[in-house]
Design a protein around this motif. Structure first.
Motif, mmCIF file in Angstrom:
data_model
loop_
_atom_site.group_PDB
_atom_site.id
_atom_site.type_symbol
_atom_site.label_atom_id
_atom_site.label_comp_id
_atom_site.label_asym_id
_atom_site.label_seq_id
_atom_site.Cartn_x
_atom_site.Cartn_y
_atom_site.Cartn_z
ATOM 1 N N ALA A 85 33.085 -4.785 -41.490
ATOM 2 C CA ALA A 85 33.435 -4.943 -42.902
ATOM 3 C C ALA A 85 33.410 -3.605 -43.634
ATOM 4 O O ALA A 85 34.316 -3.287 -44.412
ATOM 5 C CB ALA A 85 32.482 -5.935 -43.566
ATOM 6 N N THR A 86 32.377 -2.813 -43.374
ATOM 7 C CA THR A 86 32.245 -1.532 -44.065
ATOM 8 C C THR A 86 33.316 -0.547 -43.622
ATOM 9 O O THR A 86 33.924 0.147 -44.460
ATOM 10 C CB THR A 86 30.849 -0.945 -43.818
ATOM 11 O OG1 THR A 86 29.862 -1.859 -44.327
ATOM 12 C CG2 THR A 86 30.688 0.399 -44.518
ATOM 13 N N GLU A 87 33.589 -0.473 -42.329
ATOM 14 C CA GLU A 87 34.582 0.477 -41.834
ATOM 15 C C GLU A 87 36.000 0.079 -42.258
ATOM 16 O O GLU A 87 36.803 0.940 -42.633
ATOM 17 C CB GLU A 87 34.493 0.592 -40.310
ATOM 18 C CG GLU A 87 33.193 1.197 -39.805
ATOM 19 C CD GLU A 87 32.937 2.575 -40.379
ATOM 20 O OE1 GLU A 87 33.868 3.414 -40.361
ATOM 21 O OE2 GLU A 87 31.816 2.827 -40.865
ATOM 22 N N ALA A 88 36.327 -1.192 -42.200
ATOM 23 C CA ALA A 88 37.657 -1.641 -42.619
ATOM 24 C C ALA A 88 37.858 -1.434 -44.112
ATOM 25 O O ALA A 88 38.927 -1.015 -44.563
ATOM 26 C CB ALA A 88 37.855 -3.112 -42.249
ATOM 27 N N THR A 89 36.820 -1.708 -44.895
ATOM 28 C CA THR A 89 36.908 -1.528 -46.347
ATOM 29 C C THR A 89 37.014 -0.049 -46.703
ATOM 30 O O THR A 89 37.746 0.337 -47.625
ATOM 31 C CB THR A 89 35.696 -2.163 -47.040
ATOM 32 O OG1 THR A 89 35.621 -3.547 -46.689
ATOM 33 C CG2 THR A 89 35.805 -2.043 -48.562
ATOM 34 N N ALA A 90 36.303 0.803 -45.977
ATOM 35 C CA ALA A 90 36.359 2.247 -46.249
ATOM 36 C C ALA A 90 37.759 2.799 -46.018
ATOM 37 O O ALA A 90 38.209 3.689 -46.763
ATOM 38 C CB ALA A 90 35.352 2.977 -45.369
ATOM 39 N N LEU A 91 38.464 2.315 -45.012
ATOM 40 C CA LEU A 91 39.827 2.783 -44.752
ATOM 41 C C LEU A 91 40.745 2.503 -45.929
ATOM 42 O O LEU A 91 41.574 3.327 -46.298
ATOM 43 C CB LEU A 91 40.392 2.100 -43.499
ATOM 44 C CG LEU A 91 40.168 2.779 -42.153
ATOM 45 C CD1 LEU A 91 40.754 1.924 -41.037
ATOM 46 C CD2 LEU A 91 40.771 4.180 -42.123
ATOM 47 N N LEU A 92 40.603 1.330 -46.524
ATOM 48 C CA LEU A 92 41.510 0.931 -47.610
ATOM 49 C C LEU A 92 41.022 1.385 -48.986
ATOM 50 O O LEU A 92 41.798 1.921 -49.775
ATOM 51 C CB LEU A 92 41.692 -0.588 -47.595
ATOM 52 C CG LEU A 92 42.578 -1.173 -48.701
ATOM 53 C CD1 LEU A 92 44.009 -0.654 -48.579
ATOM 54 C CD2 LEU A 92 42.567 -2.700 -48.644
ATOM 55 N N HIS A 93 39.752 1.186 -49.266
ATOM 56 C CA HIS A 93 39.243 1.393 -50.624
ATOM 57 C C HIS A 93 38.346 2.621 -50.770
ATOM 58 O O HIS A 93 37.918 2.937 -51.879
ATOM 59 C CB HIS A 93 38.479 0.155 -51.094
ATOM 60 C CG HIS A 93 39.331 -1.070 -51.243
ATOM 61 N ND1 HIS A 93 40.382 -1.142 -52.132
ATOM 62 C CD2 HIS A 93 39.294 -2.260 -50.591
ATOM 63 C CE1 HIS A 93 40.949 -2.337 -52.041
ATOM 64 N NE2 HIS A 93 40.322 -3.028 -51.111
ATOM 65 N N GLY A 94 38.062 3.297 -49.659
ATOM 66 C CA GLY A 94 37.205 4.479 -49.719
ATOM 67 C C GLY A 94 35.773 4.158 -49.321
ATOM 68 O O GLY A 94 35.297 3.027 -49.454
ATOM 69 N N ARG A 95 35.070 5.184 -48.824
ATOM 70 C CA ARG A 95 33.713 5.007 -48.323
ATOM 71 C C ARG A 95 32.749 4.540 -49.408
ATOM 72 O O ARG A 95 31.894 3.680 -49.185
ATOM 73 C CB ARG A 95 33.235 6.321 -47.718
ATOM 74 C CG ARG A 95 31.832 6.303 -47.137
ATOM 75 C CD ARG A 95 31.684 5.377 -45.949
ATOM 76 N NE ARG A 95 32.613 5.704 -44.879
ATOM 77 C CZ ARG A 95 32.707 5.015 -43.749
ATOM 78 N NH1 ARG A 95 31.928 3.960 -43.541
ATOM 79 N NH2 ARG A 95 33.587 5.368 -42.827
ATOM 80 N N GLU A 96 32.884 5.084 -50.611
ATOM 81 C CA GLU A 96 31.956 4.726 -51.686
ATOM 82 C C GLU A 96 32.061 3.250 -52.037
ATOM 83 O O GLU A 96 31.050 2.553 -52.182
ATOM 84 C CB GLU A 96 32.239 5.579 -52.928
ATOM 85 C CG GLU A 96 31.288 5.310 -54.087
ATOM 86 C CD GLU A 96 31.566 6.188 -55.295
ATOM 87 O OE1 GLU A 96 31.035 5.862 -56.370
ATOM 88 O OE2 GLU A 96 32.303 7.181 -55.158
ATOM 89 N N ALA A 97 33.288 2.750 -52.174
ATOM 90 C CA ALA A 97 33.482 1.334 -52.501
ATOM 91 C C ALA A 97 32.971 0.440 -51.380
ATOM 92 O O ALA A 97 32.388 -0.629 -51.629
ATOM 93 C CB ALA A 97 34.958 1.058 -52.768
ATOM 94 N N ALA A 98 33.160 0.872 -50.136
ATOM 95 C CA ALA A 98 32.707 0.079 -48.994
ATOM 96 C C ALA A 98 31.188 -0.020 -48.963
ATOM 97 O O ALA A 98 30.620 -1.100 -48.741
ATOM 98 C CB ALA A 98 33.229 0.692 -47.701
ATOM 99 N N GLU A 99 30.516 1.096 -49.184
ATOM 100 C CA GLU A 99 29.051 1.086 -49.143
ATOM 101 C C GLU A 99 28.484 0.328 -50.344
ATOM 102 O O GLU A 99 27.436 -0.330 -50.225
ATOM 103 C CB GLU A 99 28.537 2.519 -49.088
ATOM 104 C CG GLU A 99 28.879 3.200 -47.756
ATOM 105 C CD GLU A 99 28.405 4.634 -47.660
ATOM 106 O OE1 GLU A 99 27.950 5.172 -48.703
ATOM 107 O OE2 GLU A 99 28.498 5.227 -46.558
ATOM 108 N N ARG A 100 29.178 0.408 -51.470
ATOM 109 C CA ARG A 100 28.735 -0.359 -52.636
ATOM 110 C C ARG A 100 28.858 -1.865 -52.371
ATOM 111 O O ARG A 100 27.977 -2.653 -52.727
ATOM 112 C CB ARG A 100 29.559 0.044 -53.855
ATOM 113 C CG ARG A 100 29.021 -0.514 -55.168
ATOM 114 C CD ARG A 100 29.637 0.191 -56.369
ATOM 115 N NE ARG A 100 31.082 0.051 -56.400
ATOM 116 C CZ ARG A 100 31.930 1.072 -56.302
ATOM 117 N NH1 ARG A 100 31.465 2.306 -56.139
ATOM 118 N NH2 ARG A 100 33.233 0.872 -56.354
#
Length: 414
Positions: free
Chosen positions: A302-317
């Motif tokens: 979930a975090t890695e897929a989200t980071a690709l699209l929305h950026g690392r900060e948004a994924a970790e948040r």
């Protein structure tokens, strides 16, 4: 098959390859020179959905292995509508609607591809630039002669519609000619020698390969990937509540993270391979986890897929919000939030109205069904009847709204 080129080796290792027109020839060419490949995306909505990600990732890996991707916007083909996999004709959009959709879609590609003027920099093109300039009689005379009705009737996009006795208009029947012409045009403009796509596009891709051979005297290539479904047979990019859009204003990063977190156990390995850039050794390690440990792999997915699209900060948040909400029982700061005043509470604001305002329910009827099923909750406690908010519902200046275990929002009291 063992591939020499980095491009096909990566696609094969990650499970992208379904079939190709001449994989040996493509592998040889890609191992010796920079190739240009494209995928077309029709602009039928303001955003692509997660079902398009498998094609976007193929373009990503094309560029990452030293080649040039073209993201082709279907400004022209959207006016016709692709019949592949459809039982009815798509609604026809106006030029203004198509242009607005393309403008809205473009930003997603910049998250995955690097655009510019270099030999490996991505290109964004629009097939309306050439399709709308074609004269009907001239097009039929110069290109229609290279397609036989007999063969066109054998392609799945046509055959399945006819087998189901679903009407297909002559407008839709022309779609495969237009897509084949795109390949011919891109070969002439950019030296494009590869078309990528889902397996439902195989017939259209083969037509384009053949047209380039006849009109340009060139060998070009086609490569498809399987249309991805989940282990339970659900179509990729869909949920019970609708499409998983790639634009953040249509599907929030937190919800996107949750979509991947809810991946079925049996799908974790293939989702990690296709929709993250993690090394395959780590993908295989995570995919082998069992029991409760597989949940940790899902969080990483979930975090890695989200980071690709929305950026690392948004994924970790999003990951932190999920941990706060699900593991600590708190109110995660990245959840959908609405605001009410204390006077709104005192005057009897209806509970189900705020579930609708927060996007957790589409209608009062749906909210009432959730109440009946015991799934509609305030502060993690089921709501047994339709009622207004009460002062006692407020905890630390907020009220937590939930549908089941996976959908949450916050009412902030201001």
């Amino acid at each position: 098959m063992t591939y020499k080129s980095d491009f096909l080796h990566v696609l094969d290792e990650r499970g992208f390859i379904a079939q190709g027109t001449n994989l040996e020839g493509l592998d040889e060419k890609a191992s010796k020179e920079t190739i240009t490949g494209y995928i077309g995306f029709d602009a039928t909505a303001k955003s692509l959905h997660a079902g398009s990600l498998i094609q976007i990732m193929m373009l990503y890996w094309l560029q990452q292995t030293g080649h040039r991707p073209i993201a082709l916007m279907g400004g022209g083909t959207t006016k016709v509508g692709d019949p592949s996999g459809k039982d009815t004709q798509r609604a026809l959009l106006t030029n203004a609607e198509i242009d607005a959709n393309i403008a809205s879609i473009k930003g997603v590609f910049e998250k995955f591809l690097t655009f510019g003027g270099g030999p490996e920099d991505a290109v964004m093109a629009n097939n309306d630039d050439w399709l709308s300039e074609l004269g009907y009689v001239e097009f039929l005379r110069d290109y229609g002669v290279h397609f036989t009705i007999n063969r066109m009737l054998t392609f799945d996009s046509v055959k399945l519609r006819l087998d189901r006795e679903s009407p297909m208009t002559f407008l839709e029947f022309n779609y495969m000619l237009m897509q084949a012409y795109d390949f011919h045009e891109l070969y002439g403009r950019y030296g494009c020698t590869l078309q990528l796509g889902g397996s439902d596009q195989w017939g259209n891709i083969v037509n384009g390969v053949e047209l380039c051979r006849r009109k340009d005297g060139a060998e070009v290539f086609g490569l498809t990937t399987e249309l991805l479904t989940t282990a339970s047979g659900k179509k990729m990019g869909k949920t019970e509540d609708g499409a998983v859009w790639l634009n953040a204003d249509m599907f929030a990063p937190y919800d996107y993270w949750q979509y991947w977190r809810n991946t079925e156990d049996a799908d974790v390995g293939k989702m990690l391979a296709r929709f993250t850039t993690m090394h395959m050794d780590e993908v295989r390690r995570l995919a082998a986890l069992e029991g409760a440990e597989i949940n940790e792999a899902k969080k990483i997915l979930a975090t890695e897929a989200t980071a690709l699209l929305h950026g690392r900060e948004a994924a970790e948040r999003a990951a932190a919000t999920a941990q706060e909400t699900f593991e600590k029982g708190g109110l995660g700061g990245d959840l959908p939030t609405i605001e009410l005043s204390e006077s709104d509470i005192a005057s009897g604001a209806a509970v189900i109205d705020q579930f609708i305002a927060a996007g957790l329910c589409a209608s009062k009827g749906e909210a009432r069904r959730h109440i009946k099923a015991g799934a509609l909750k305030l502060n993690d406690k089921p709501v047994s009847e339709e009622r207004p908010f009460e002062t006692g519902d407020i905890q630390d200046g907020a009220i937590k709204l939930s549908i089941g275990k996976k959908k949450h929002a916050i009412v902030r009291i201001v």
